[in-house]
Design an enzyme around this catalytic site. Structure first.
Site, short mmCIF file in Angstrom:
data_model
loop_
_atom_site.label_atom_id
_atom_site.label_comp_id
_atom_site.label_asym_id
_atom_site.label_seq_id
_atom_site.Cartn_x
_atom_site.Cartn_y
_atom_site.Cartn_z
N MET A 10 0.84 -1.21 0.00
CA MET A 10 0.00 0.00 0.00
C MET A 10 0.87 1.26 0.00
O MET A 10 0.81 2.04 0.92
CB MET A 10 -0.93 -0.03 1.23
CG MET A 10 -1.89 -1.21 1.23
SD MET A 10 -2.81 -1.37 2.77
CE MET A 10 -1.58 -2.07 3.87
N GLN A 52 -11.12 2.72 0.34
CA GLN A 52 -10.78 4.00 0.95
C GLN A 52 -11.62 5.12 0.34
O GLN A 52 -12.18 5.96 1.06
CB GLN A 52 -9.30 4.31 0.76
CG GLN A 52 -8.35 3.46 1.58
CD GLN A 52 -6.90 3.77 1.28
OE1 GLN A 52 -6.56 4.37 0.25
NE2 GLN A 52 -6.00 3.37 2.17
N THR A 83 2.12 1.64 5.88
CA THR A 83 1.49 2.82 5.31
C THR A 83 0.95 3.65 6.45
O THR A 83 0.47 3.10 7.45
CB THR A 83 0.35 2.45 4.35
OG1 THR A 83 -0.43 3.61 4.05
CG2 THR A 83 -0.57 1.41 4.95
N ASN A 84 1.04 4.97 6.34
CA ASN A 84 0.50 5.83 7.39
C ASN A 84 -1.02 5.77 7.45
O ASN A 84 -1.62 5.65 8.52
CB ASN A 84 0.95 7.28 7.16
CG ASN A 84 2.40 7.51 7.51
OD1 ASN A 84 2.75 7.89 8.62
ND2 ASN A 84 3.29 7.30 6.54
N THR A 85 -1.66 5.86 6.29
CA THR A 85 -3.12 5.99 6.24
C THR A 85 -3.84 4.87 6.97
O THR A 85 -4.79 5.12 7.72
CB THR A 85 -3.61 6.05 4.79
OG1 THR A 85 -3.11 7.24 4.17
CG2 THR A 85 -5.12 6.05 4.71
N CYS A 197 3.49 10.04 4.57
CA CYS A 197 3.04 9.02 3.62
C CYS A 197 4.30 8.26 3.25
O CYS A 197 5.33 8.87 2.97
CB CYS A 197 2.39 9.65 2.39
SG CYS A 197 2.13 8.46 1.06
N THR A 198 4.23 6.95 3.23
CA THR A 198 5.45 6.18 3.04
C THR A 198 6.00 6.28 1.62
O THR A 198 7.11 5.82 1.35
CB THR A 198 5.23 4.70 3.42
OG1 THR A 198 4.08 4.19 2.74
CG2 THR A 198 5.04 4.57 4.92
N GLU A 199 5.23 6.90 0.69
CA GLU A 199 5.74 7.16 -0.65
C GLU A 199 6.46 8.51 -0.77
O GLU A 199 7.29 8.69 -1.67
CB GLU A 199 4.62 7.12 -1.70
CG GLU A 199 4.18 5.73 -2.12
CD GLU A 199 3.34 5.04 -1.06
OE1 GLU A 199 3.50 3.83 -0.87
OE2 GLU A 199 2.53 5.73 -0.40
#
Length: 233
Positions: A10, A52, A83-85, A197-199
């Site tokens: 994710m 989501q 993932t943060n979300t 956000c991990t991206e």
């Protein structure tokens, strides 16, 4: 060493970074051919993204809890949601699966507190920036105020994440825009910036920003290494 459970995919672009950071750190700390014992469940992200967008958070919680139970069965001693979300449901996942979830906001809050900062800017998906699960946890647990961009800017950040970074697309103009948004947060008193956000660390790093930057992917992965090492008990 303890076995680390990863719920990834994710997106897989950032999950690769978790795997790399964790194993590089273990090799550096233990030497030789040491690597981390890891079990991973990697999701079909298009399905997660659709839920989501529909606000189906209860169904997403069911999915995350099922995956956490599977990782526990496979031998994981604790879980990271990569993932943060999806930490929106981290506490429920921990309770329902009966296994510790290493919360990304807690790991990040500790790093910000060590840096002596009290007010930081937060970049992430709209969910991460606008819901209380992240900003509230930082405030209640660490006394840290996290401010977010203006509404139109939040949508810009969200779109850069999902339309570009999650697809492996890095655009110089998007990097420049993120730097402008960060400058705006700085002008409002932010002493540092959470790459929440991990991206986002795929496009923005410490060398791009004059303020201290908190790379949540690296912070979370390194916290997992600390938890897993033999001396951690």
């Amino acid at each position: 060493m303890k076995t680390i459970g990863l719920i990834g995919g994710m997106s897989w672009e950032s999950s690769i970074e978790y795997y790399r950071i964790i194993n590089e750190a273990v090799r550096e700390q233990m030497g030789g051919l040491h690597s981390a014992p890891i079990v991973m469940h990697s999701v079909e992200f298009e399905d997660i993204r659709a839920l989501q967008d529909k606000g189906e958070w209860a169904e997403l919680t069911n999915i995350m809890a099922d995956m956490a139970r599977g990782l526990k069965w496979a031998g994981a001693d604790f879980i990271l949601i990569c993932t943060n979300t999806m930490h929106i449901m981290a506490d429920d996942v921990q309770r329902r699966a009966g296994i510790d979830v290493l919360h990304i906001a807690d790991a990040t809050g500790l790093e910000i507190r060590r840096a002596g900062l009290k007010k930081v800017g937060l970049l992430g998906t709209r969910f991460t920036m606008e819901k209380d699960f992240y900003t509230g946890r930082l405030k209640d647990g660490f006394g840290i105020e996290a401010i977010i961009p203006e509404e139109a800017e939040r949508q810009e950040v969200h779109d850069i994440i999902f339309k570009e970074l999650c697809a492996g697309v890095i655009r110089p103009e998007s990097k420049a825009r993120l730097k402008e948004i960060i400058a705006g947060l700085s002008s409002r008193g932010a002493e540092g910036i959470i790459l929440g956000c991990t991206e986002i660390p795929l496009i923005i790093g410490q060398g791009d920003v004059p303020l201290p930057v908190f790379d949540t992917t690296r912070i979370h992965a390194m916290a997992a290494v600390g938890r897993a090492m033999p001396q951690a008990g």
